[in-house]
Design an enzyme around this catalytic site. Sequence first.
Site, PDB file in Angstrom:
ATOM      1  N   CYS A 165       0.860  -1.171   0.000  1.00 59.08           N
ATOM      2  CA  CYS A 165       0.000   0.000   0.000  1.00 59.08           C
ATOM      3  C   CYS A 165       0.899   1.225   0.000  1.00 59.08           C
ATOM      4  O   CYS A 165       1.982   1.218   0.577  1.00 59.08           O
ATOM      5  CB  CYS A 165      -0.946   0.103   1.194  1.00 59.08           C
ATOM      6  SG  CYS A 165      -2.055  -1.287   1.357  1.00 59.08           S
TER       7      CYS A 165
ATOM      8  N   ARG B 128       3.447  -0.070  -5.099  1.00 57.86           N
ATOM      9  CA  ARG B 128       3.265  -0.652  -3.777  1.00 57.86           C
ATOM     10  C   ARG B 128       1.942  -1.416  -3.648  1.00 57.86           C
ATOM     11  O   ARG B 128       1.657  -2.021  -2.611  1.00 57.86           O
ATOM     12  CB  ARG B 128       3.304   0.447  -2.713  1.00 57.86           C
ATOM     13  CG  ARG B 128       4.583   1.252  -2.729  1.00 57.86           C
ATOM     14  CD  ARG B 128       4.577   2.318  -1.662  1.00 57.86           C
ATOM     15  NE  ARG B 128       4.560   1.734  -0.344  1.00 57.86           N
ATOM     16  CZ  ARG B 128       5.640   1.306   0.301  1.00 57.86           C
ATOM     17  NH1 ARG B 128       6.817   1.420  -0.246  1.00 57.86           N
ATOM     18  NH2 ARG B 128       5.546   0.766   1.498  1.00 57.86           N
TER      19      ARG B 128
ATOM     20  N   TRP C  25      -2.921  -2.695  -1.616  1.00 58.14           N
ATOM     21  CA  TRP C  25      -2.703  -4.111  -1.900  1.00 58.14           C
ATOM     22  C   TRP C  25      -3.403  -4.833  -0.767  1.00 58.14           C
ATOM     23  O   TRP C  25      -2.947  -4.801   0.381  1.00 58.14           O
ATOM     24  CB  TRP C  25      -1.212  -4.442  -1.933  1.00 58.14           C
ATOM     25  CG  TRP C  25      -0.926  -5.835  -2.400  1.00 58.14           C
ATOM     26  CD1 TRP C  25      -0.760  -6.258  -3.686  1.00 58.14           C
ATOM     27  CD2 TRP C  25      -0.754  -6.999  -1.580  1.00 58.14           C
ATOM     28  NE1 TRP C  25      -0.505  -7.617  -3.711  1.00 58.14           N
ATOM     29  CE2 TRP C  25      -0.499  -8.089  -2.432  1.00 58.14           C
ATOM     30  CE3 TRP C  25      -0.807  -7.226  -0.204  1.00 58.14           C
ATOM     31  CZ2 TRP C  25      -0.278  -9.385  -1.964  1.00 58.14           C
ATOM     32  CZ3 TRP C  25      -0.589  -8.515   0.262  1.00 58.14           C
ATOM     33  CH2 TRP C  25      -0.326  -9.580  -0.613  1.00 58.14           C
TER      34      TRP C  25
ATOM     35  N   ASN D 269      -0.849   2.152   5.796  1.00 58.31           N
ATOM     36  CA  ASN D 269      -0.049   1.105   5.152  1.00 58.31           C
ATOM     37  C   ASN D 269       0.448   0.199   6.267  1.00 58.31           C
ATOM     38  O   ASN D 269       1.130   0.667   7.177  1.00 58.31           O
ATOM     39  CB  ASN D 269       1.121   1.760   4.410  1.00 58.31           C
ATOM     40  CG  ASN D 269       2.191   0.761   3.985  1.00 58.31           C
ATOM     41  OD1 ASN D 269       3.352   1.112   3.900  1.00 58.31           O
ATOM     42  ND2 ASN D 269       1.819  -0.463   3.723  1.00 58.31           N
ATOM     43  N   GLY D 270       0.101  -1.092   6.185  1.00 50.88           N
ATOM     44  CA  GLY D 270       0.555  -2.033   7.214  1.00 50.88           C
ATOM     45  C   GLY D 270      -0.574  -2.948   7.628  1.00 50.88           C
ATOM     46  O   GLY D 270      -1.603  -3.030   6.945  1.00 50.88           O
TER      47      GLY D 270
ATOM     48  N   GLU E  30      15.491 -17.590 -11.108  1.00 50.19           N
ATOM     49  CA  GLU E  30      15.069 -16.216 -11.399  1.00 50.19           C
ATOM     50  C   GLU E  30      14.395 -16.134 -12.774  1.00 50.19           C
ATOM     51  O   GLU E  30      13.391 -15.444 -12.951  1.00 50.19           O
ATOM     52  CB  GLU E  30      16.274 -15.269 -11.308  1.00 50.19           C
ATOM     53  CG  GLU E  30      15.989 -13.818 -11.633  1.00 50.19           C
ATOM     54  CD  GLU E  30      14.923 -13.162 -10.761  1.00 50.19           C
ATOM     55  OE1 GLU E  30      14.493 -13.764  -9.762  1.00 50.19           O
ATOM     56  OE2 GLU E  30      14.502 -12.052 -11.116  1.00 50.19           O
TER      57      GLU E  30
ATOM     58  N   LYS F  32      10.626 -14.763 -13.260  1.00 50.04           N
ATOM     59  CA  LYS F  32      10.367 -13.606 -14.135  1.00 50.04           C
ATOM     60  C   LYS F  32       9.263 -13.944 -15.122  1.00 50.04           C
ATOM     61  O   LYS F  32       8.336 -13.184 -15.327  1.00 50.04           O
ATOM     62  CB  LYS F  32      11.669 -13.276 -14.865  1.00 50.04           C
ATOM     63  CG  LYS F  32      11.972 -11.893 -15.213  1.00 50.04           C
ATOM     64  CD  LYS F  32      12.225 -10.906 -14.100  1.00 50.04           C
ATOM     65  CE  LYS F  32      12.057 -11.322 -12.716  1.00 50.04           C
ATOM     66  NZ  LYS F  32      11.984 -10.452 -11.647  1.00 50.04           N
TER      67      LYS F  32
ATOM     68  N   GLU G 149       5.781 -14.381 -13.276  1.00 46.44           N
ATOM     69  CA  GLU G 149       5.149 -13.210 -12.662  1.00 46.44           C
ATOM     70  C   GLU G 149       4.625 -12.216 -13.696  1.00 46.44           C
ATOM     71  O   GLU G 149       3.605 -11.592 -13.469  1.00 46.44           O
ATOM     72  CB  GLU G 149       6.029 -12.545 -11.600  1.00 46.44           C
ATOM     73  CG  GLU G 149       7.296 -11.904 -12.055  1.00 46.44           C
ATOM     74  CD  GLU G 149       8.160 -11.378 -10.887  1.00 46.44           C
ATOM     75  OE1 GLU G 149       7.642 -11.100  -9.802  1.00 46.44           O
ATOM     76  OE2 GLU G 149       9.378 -11.235 -11.098  1.00 46.44           O
TER      77      GLU G 149
ATOM     78  N   HIS H  68      13.737 -37.127 -11.598  1.00 47.81           N
ATOM     79  CA  HIS H  68      13.224 -37.776 -10.386  1.00 47.81           C
ATOM     80  C   HIS H  68      11.772 -37.388 -10.135  1.00 47.81           C
ATOM     81  O   HIS H  68      11.384 -37.055  -9.018  1.00 47.81           O
ATOM     82  CB  HIS H  68      14.119 -37.419  -9.187  1.00 47.81           C
ATOM     83  CG  HIS H  68      15.518 -37.935  -9.345  1.00 47.81           C
ATOM     84  ND1 HIS H  68      15.836 -39.275  -9.261  1.00 47.81           N
ATOM     85  CD2 HIS H  68      16.683 -37.298  -9.641  1.00 47.81           C
ATOM     86  CE1 HIS H  68      17.130 -39.434  -9.473  1.00 47.81           C
ATOM     87  NE2 HIS H  68      17.674 -38.261  -9.716  1.00 47.81           N
TER      88      HIS H  68
ATOM     89  N   LYS I 205       5.364  -4.391  -5.259  1.00 46.15           N
ATOM     90  CA  LYS I 205       6.824  -4.388  -5.316  1.00 46.15           C
ATOM     91  C   LYS I 205       7.453  -4.372  -3.928  1.00 46.15           C
ATOM     92  O   LYS I 205       8.494  -4.951  -3.697  1.00 46.15           O
ATOM     93  CB  LYS I 205       7.296  -3.170  -6.105  1.00 46.15           C
ATOM     94  CG  LYS I 205       8.775  -3.249  -6.403  1.00 46.15           C
ATOM     95  CD  LYS I 205       9.140  -2.338  -7.538  1.00 46.15           C
ATOM     96  CE  LYS I 205      10.591  -2.523  -7.916  1.00 46.15           C
ATOM     97  NZ  LYS I 205      10.867  -3.821  -8.523  1.00 46.15           N
TER      98      LYS I 205
HETATM   99  C1  G6P Z   1       8.201  -8.696  -3.834  1.00 43.04           C
HETATM  100  C2  G6P Z   1       8.541  -8.306  -5.247  1.00 43.04           C
HETATM  101  C3  G6P Z   1       9.745  -9.106  -5.735  1.00 43.04           C
HETATM  102  C4  G6P Z   1      10.911  -8.905  -4.779  1.00 43.04           C
HETATM  103  C5  G6P Z   1      10.529  -9.285  -3.348  1.00 43.04           C
HETATM  104  C6  G6P Z   1      11.598  -8.872  -2.354  1.00 43.04           C
HETATM  105  O1  G6P Z   1       7.669  -9.978  -3.800  1.00 43.04           O
HETATM  106  O2  G6P Z   1       7.443  -8.511  -6.106  1.00 43.04           O
HETATM  107  O3  G6P Z   1      10.127  -8.659  -7.017  1.00 43.04           O
HETATM  108  O4  G6P Z   1      11.998  -9.680  -5.203  1.00 43.04           O
HETATM  109  O5  G6P Z   1       9.338  -8.605  -2.962  1.00 43.04           O
HETATM  110  O6  G6P Z   1      11.692  -7.474  -2.347  1.00 43.04           O
HETATM  111  P1  G6P Z   1      12.957  -6.690  -1.868  1.00 43.04           P
HETATM  112  O7  G6P Z   1      12.560  -5.246  -1.971  1.00 43.04           O
HETATM  113  O8  G6P Z   1      13.197  -7.109  -0.438  1.00 43.04           O
HETATM  114  O9  G6P Z   1      14.105  -7.035  -2.740  1.00 43.04           O
END
Ligand code: G6P
Length: 603
Positions: A2, A28, A75, A99-100, A474, A478, A481, A497, A598
């Site tokens: 948020c 956010r 969010w 926010n929280g 990764e 990517k 997501e 396996h 994010k």
């Molecule tokens: C969220 C984001 C990811 C990120 C993760 C950790 O899930 O969508 O892209 O890698 O948080 O975030 P940070 O800011 O701690 O790297």
Amino acid sequence: MCGIIGYTTKKNNSVDVAIAGLKNLEYRGYDSSGIAFNSNEGLTIVKSAGKISNLEEKLSKLSTASNCAIAHTRWATHGEPNETNAHPHRVGKITLVHNGIIENYASLKKELQEKNYEFKTETDTEVATAYIDYCYSLTNNKLQAIVDACKKFRGSYAFNIIYEDEPTTIYATRKDSPLVVGYSDVGNFAASDISAILNYTNRYSLIDEGEFIKITNSVVTFYNKDLQEISSEVKTATWDATQYQKNGFDHFMLKEINEQPKVIQDIFNRYYTNCTYSDIDFSAFDKIHIVACGSAMHAALVGKYLLQTYAKIPAMVEIASEYRYIEELITPKTLLIVVSQSGETADTIAALRLAKEKGAYVIGIVNAVGSTISREVDKCIYTYAGPEIAVATTKGYSSQVAVFSTLALNAMEQKNLLTDEETNNIKNELLNIKDKIDYTLAQANTYLDIANDIYSHNDLFFIGRGIDSAVCMEGSLKLKEISYMHSESYSAGELKHGTISLIEEGTPVIAIATDNSLFEKTVSNVKETKARGSYSIFVTTDEHKDYNFDEFADKTIILPKTNDFAQPILTAIALQSVAYETAKLRNCDIDKPRNLAKSVTVE
Ligand code: G6P
């Protein structure tokens, strides 16, 4: 998660400014949004489900001249993301954005219901609003009511609060969620992040936990919890607002992918010209724990490989939300490295606080300057990748990998594990890495071609060994997501396996083999999938360009060969590009994928 922003001004444009700021906070969370603003008719609240553009649409039909506004992009945590549950919330004399998470909201709600408070939403925030209103009814003192209510709240919060009878003043406080104050000649702000206010001012203060702020259009006053006035340092942001714009690229993600040559080169120049971490005594630790979430955790997997394989230090990676369950392993001889782009991820903060309690030394690899993690660690190594707006990280991840490389190399130097010749070779390579990253990016047609092959499939597998296995994680994240394609990442030797039963005629398998010593083994694993009908995409380096790929690869990506300290970055960039092109073909909202945020500031 948020994002919140509050603005009180001598002019009458608080709504426009708050909405513009809110858009920079959309990373956010973006499932609903809302605003409360002061006008001649009193405090008006407008909310909308979905993106901020829906809120703007509603506001465009209203008269919005106003000198004070608080706004929120959500969010959802408690209650579905509909208009009712969207912020701001209003109870009695209090209107606020939050926010929280107020973790004990259920018991507080019961207490308030016994005092005849009624609730219209499913949110914890409405309970917090009511609780402040209740405290205000007892004290008739605005700041004291907030202090008293916060003593009752368990969990995390950043609040912007407006009292009905003082509608041009914003009260603010925070715990475990970020909040900054911004100062301009015509008004003052409180926002989740400096990016929300950079178009209007670069003067700001960080709010520490336990501080309570009163913001009018001309004065900002900081108080401690005893309501004594305290001073606060005014800082000047060095970022400029254009860093928050697409600058001609179709998406922020594409822009950020293309910023990597400079970001990575800068890191190697900055941290690897000399032994820059001489203040870290690697011999003082018997092990390294690396803790992070999401892509940062994937960068940690590469870091573990480098620190263990090259610097010969036992290292383990733990997902931040799981770290507390192995607390007996944390001792004063533990080096904890926390990795976080935002520096605000709640689980990562909890892990670092736990490790500090246990006496461990904590290093942070962080992008956001001044963030909570950067302030709480013993040593912060900034990636200085600049603002990352796309929710799916690209330069954030690769810059973390680059910092791990410099850490491993510094540890190797400290331990005399390198000859002068080896050091020189590595330096020559890393201090000129930009050309190889540029070359990797220049293969855009190959990435688009592969995206065309895979975008209509439902499932895809990534396989690799050693350091490539870490990068596969990764690459797979990517893709899923941003393109919503189901994808899994497997160590190449492990696929057989069980999971190989999912390979059918045409199932895409992306196999990565950049490590020469593991090349033949990975080739064998691809052949196992090919024999079962896979459509295989083989990623390797130009050292193998003359190899006969025809018998097992339908497509190839040939990357420039470099050392292990930079190769994962080249591979990741290729995989980011494939994911980007695939998401584009699938018409996805690339910069703001569904359900994500994010900055994850709740546990
Ligand atoms: C969220 C984001 C990811 C990120 C993760 C950790 O899930 O969508 O892209 O890698 O948080 O975030 P940070 O800011 O701690 O790297």
